[in-house]
Design an enzyme around this catalytic site. Structure first.
Site, mmCIF file in Angstrom:
data_model
loop_
_atom_site.group_PDB
_atom_site.id
_atom_site.type_symbol
_atom_site.label_atom_id
_atom_site.label_comp_id
_atom_site.label_asym_id
_atom_site.label_seq_id
_atom_site.Cartn_x
_atom_site.Cartn_y
_atom_site.Cartn_z
ATOM 1 N N ALA A 66 -3.591 29.229 -38.804
ATOM 2 C CA ALA A 66 -2.270 29.070 -39.404
ATOM 3 C C ALA A 66 -2.362 29.301 -40.906
ATOM 4 O O ALA A 66 -3.449 29.317 -41.493
ATOM 5 C CB ALA A 66 -1.740 27.670 -39.117
ATOM 6 N N GLY A 105 -4.392 28.446 -34.712
ATOM 7 C CA GLY A 105 -3.201 29.136 -34.235
ATOM 8 C C GLY A 105 -3.496 30.536 -33.767
ATOM 9 O O GLY A 105 -2.790 31.067 -32.895
ATOM 10 N N GLU A 108 -4.591 30.140 -30.291
ATOM 11 C CA GLU A 108 -3.435 29.713 -29.509
ATOM 12 C C GLU A 108 -2.511 30.899 -29.211
ATOM 13 O O GLU A 108 -1.903 30.962 -28.139
ATOM 14 C CB GLU A 108 -2.686 28.602 -30.250
ATOM 15 C CG GLU A 108 -3.457 27.281 -30.252
ATOM 16 C CD GLU A 108 -2.740 26.177 -30.998
ATOM 17 O OE1 GLU A 108 -2.367 25.176 -30.353
ATOM 18 O OE2 GLU A 108 -2.546 26.311 -32.211
ATOM 19 N N GLU A 128 -8.676 22.504 -35.736
ATOM 20 C CA GLU A 128 -7.654 21.675 -36.369
ATOM 21 C C GLU A 128 -8.122 20.252 -36.645
ATOM 22 O O GLU A 128 -7.671 19.618 -37.601
ATOM 23 C CB GLU A 128 -6.390 21.638 -35.495
ATOM 24 C CG GLU A 128 -5.550 22.891 -35.546
ATOM 25 C CD GLU A 128 -5.998 23.954 -34.558
ATOM 26 O OE1 GLU A 128 -5.258 24.942 -34.382
ATOM 27 O OE2 GLU A 128 -7.088 23.800 -33.953
#
Length: 685
Positions: A66, A105, A108, A128
């Site tokens: 992210a 992310g 993901e 994370e």
């Protein structure tokens, strides 16, 4: 090729749509990337010529996570869940082509693709937890459906990425592509006939297979990792999400993930860990360093002293492939030091972390000698001798004669004045301090001590070298103890006062352990050795430590210190130490009293903050965050509390100043001013 956003393009190769992200340096999931993905998938679906889609990234990596800079801010652009839903529900197969790293992310997003292809060097993970978070975009629900809950548990609670080979074996990816042919391999995969639309969310076999024995598995995992996870909120939240993946439907599990993610994101621990993430990167930037201060080449290193510290320092350079010449005064000490280095490597090999060939390669870079003259060709020489000014000045006087012009001369001093050491040389501009922390081959911190005459290129070289050997470097100025040990002295002094006034060593240690330290000050003193720096000839029984050493209490090394230790190093309070403390207090006329836990915490930690404020005001540290990085990486300050200066900000500087005054401390002017102005050290509060 059509632009889907400023950083995402869609091109068509026959019947394959290629969606390319080009958002340097790491293709993070910024608003522009999300918008481009949403538009690109929609455009590819609308194009009747496109039968399948390949998602790949330009540059050195796949989506590496992210965009952390967006955390906590207002939402912009397409939401990540909406983009993922469009990809997962896409009527045309999407293949993720992974190189570099697919992290957080990024992974993901790859999990919402229908297939994943990766090069052998790729790394995949969900880190994370290292930011005090959990994967908040379905990672905790999709990952266990592909790799199984046990593997998923390890990945989300450690944050450690796995290799492409391990990813293939676990089911995380579908194919390994040639290192130099990823895109073509992904296109070939996409052209396979009858390619099904495989949604990871619908895969149930691995979670269903684990359901019957899941309670025992989760209980055992919590027990096995209790020590590593102590004090952290995020690991337990991650575990609960994997439990939800096993026991609930996908949609119910997603709700659990979201319900647990938001409090973590808004909480103090994640704020602290995100702060530390950026602070580590900021520490490597040296203020006022000229742009033309290019690092010098360090092709070989000399080390004086083959003891615990010298040997550990040598291993850092050997690990980085840098030849090392190590010098000792006596053959026995040299042989012992070299044997210790070899044993350390062999122990690592026995654990499967390196091969026997790796051991020999590293040892092959080491040249042991008794002749200091053999350091004449070294680009960098580090002394790691006894911590006395007289000895260090003598060593540097000899080095000045032996070392080649342009060589950097560094002292591994913990406290001493680097300028006084430099003054015995004809090249003070080439001298600085490199304060490694013990064990030097393990501890990440390196205090780089800039002398008054240290040349910019020499400082730049030290910072670049630290990065090369895997250290987190922080620049410190010349003062007694620099940053870390200077602040440590204030904590230790207050801890000693507390046990005289009525607290016990075990109470002080417990309070600081409960705060998050790996151990308290008295356990740490026992571990280091109470007699370090103590001289029997000069001892006059003026301090508790003097009296402990005079009584033969030296710490863990002889099983007797503030605690008594059994053969397994289990500790119990020492009756001898207790009596010495009581006698000392009586002799000084101290009326002992009950001391509360809160007072212990405040008196041990607030003086550290006060000293940190003095260090900042004096310019001995570049920034408050550098102080925090020193304490997190060198002394075991709990990372989820962000370091002493960040923590003080979170407590409130007005309260810190008030309590320091209450305990009789003179509040540092900088701390007093910031408290009065309702400001903070770090700008985070």
């Amino acid at each position: 090729m059509a632009a889907m956003s400023a950083v995402v393009d869609l091109s068509v190769d026959g019947d394959i749509g290629v969606l390319t992200i080009n958002s340097p340096p790491v293709n993070a999931l910024s608003a522009a990337v999300r918008d481009g993905l949403a538009a690109g998938v929609a455009a590819a679906v609308a194009d009747p010529a496109v039968k399948a889609i390949v998602l790949h990234c330009a540059g050195r990596t796949f989506i590496a996570g992210a965009d952390i800079s967006e955390f906590g801010g207002a939402m912009k652009g397409a939401s990540l869940p909406a983009v993922q839903a469009a990809m997962e529900d896409c009527p045309k197969p999407i293949i993720a082509a992974i190189h570099g790293t697919a992290l957080g992310g990024g992974l993901e997003v790859a999990l919402t693709c229908h297939y994943r292809v990766a090069v052998p060097s790729a790394k995949l993970g969900l880190p994370e937890v290292k930011l005090g978070l959990l994967p908040g975009a379905g990672g905790t629900q999709r990952l266990p459906r592909l790799v199984g809950p046990e593997q998923a548990l390890k990945m989300v609670t450690s944050g450690t990425p796995i290799s492409a080979k391990a990813a293939l074996a676990s089911g995380l990816i579908d194919e390994i592509a040639p290192e130099d042919g990823l895109l073509e391999a992904a296109k070939a995969f996409a052209r396979r006939p009858n390619l099904a639309l495989v949604k990871v969310r619908d895969k149930q076999d691995k979670v269903e297979a684990a359901r019957a024995t899941a309670p025992e598995m989760f209980a055992q995992f919590r027990k096995d990792n209790a020590r590593a996870m102590r004090g952290f909120e995020a690991p337990e939240a991650n575990i609960k999400c994997i439990e939800a993946a096993v026991n609930l439907s996908f949609d119910e599990g997603m709700k659990v993930e979201r319900d647990l993610f938001v409090p973590l994101m808004m909480g103090l621990q994640s704020k602290a860990q995100r702060y530390v993430f950026f602070a580590e990167r900021q520490a490597n930037k040296v203020e006022g360093l000229p742009a033309d201060a290019a690092p010098l080449t360090i092709g070989s290193v000399g080390i004086i002293g083959a003891g615990t510290m010298g040997g550990g320092i040598a291993m850092n350079f050997l690990n980085a492939g840098v030849p090392v010449t190590i010098v000792e005064m006596k053959q026995e000490a040299l042989d012992r030091g070299v044997a210790t280095i070899r044993k350390n490597y062999e122990n690592t090999a026995a654990k499967g972390r390196m091969t026997a060939a790796d051991v020999e390669a590293r040892m092959g870079l080491l040249t042991p000698t008794l002749d200091m003259e053999e350091l004449s060709a070294a680009d960098l020489v580090i002394e790691a001798v006894f911590e006395t000014m007289e000895i260090k000045r003598d060593v540097f006087g000899k080095l000045d004669r032996i070392a080649k012009p342009g060589a950097i001369l560094a002292s591994n001093t913990s406290y001493l004045n680097v300028d006084e050491i430099a003054d015995v040389t004809s090249r003070p501009g080439s001298v600085l301090g490199l304060h490694f922390f013990s064990p030097a081959n393990v501890m990440r911190l390196l205090e780089v001590v800039r002398g008054a005459k240290t040349e910019p290129a020499v400082l730049a070289t030290a910072m670049a070298t630290a990065k090369k050997i895997g250290k987190v470097a922080v620049v410190a100025g010349v003062c007694h103890g620099f940053i870390g040990n200077r602040m440590l002295s204030s904590r230790q002094a207050e801890a000693m006062k507390l046990i005289v006034e009525g607290a016990t060593p075990e109470q002080v240690d417990r309070v600081l352990y409960d705060f998050g330290w790996p151990m308290g000050p008295f356990q740490m003193s026992d571990l280091a050795g109470l007699d370090i720096g103590w001289s029997a000839e000069k001892s006059k029984g003026e301090t508790i430590r003097d009296r402990l050493c005079e009584a033969g209490l030296r710490g863990q090394k002889n099983g007797r210190g503030f605690y008594d230790y059994d053969a397994q190093r289990n500790r119990t309070p020492s009756p001898v130490a207790t009596q010495i403390i009581l006698d000392y207090a009586a002799e000084k006329g101290v009326n002992r009293r009950e001391v509360g836990d809160e007072e212990i915490l405040e008196r041990c930690l607030y003086p550290m903050v006060n000293e940190g404020a003095l260090i900042l005001a004096e310019g001995m540290a570049q920034r408050a965050s550098d102080i925090d990085i020193v304490w997190i990486n060198g002394y075991g300050w709990p990372v989820y509390r962000g370091g002493p200066m960040f923590w003080a900000d979170s407590v409130g500087l007005a309260k810190v100043a008030e309590r320091l005054t209450h305990y009789g401390y003179e509040v540092a002017p900088l701390l007093a001013r910031l408290a009065a102005e309702e400001k903070s050290f770090t700008g985070q509060f």
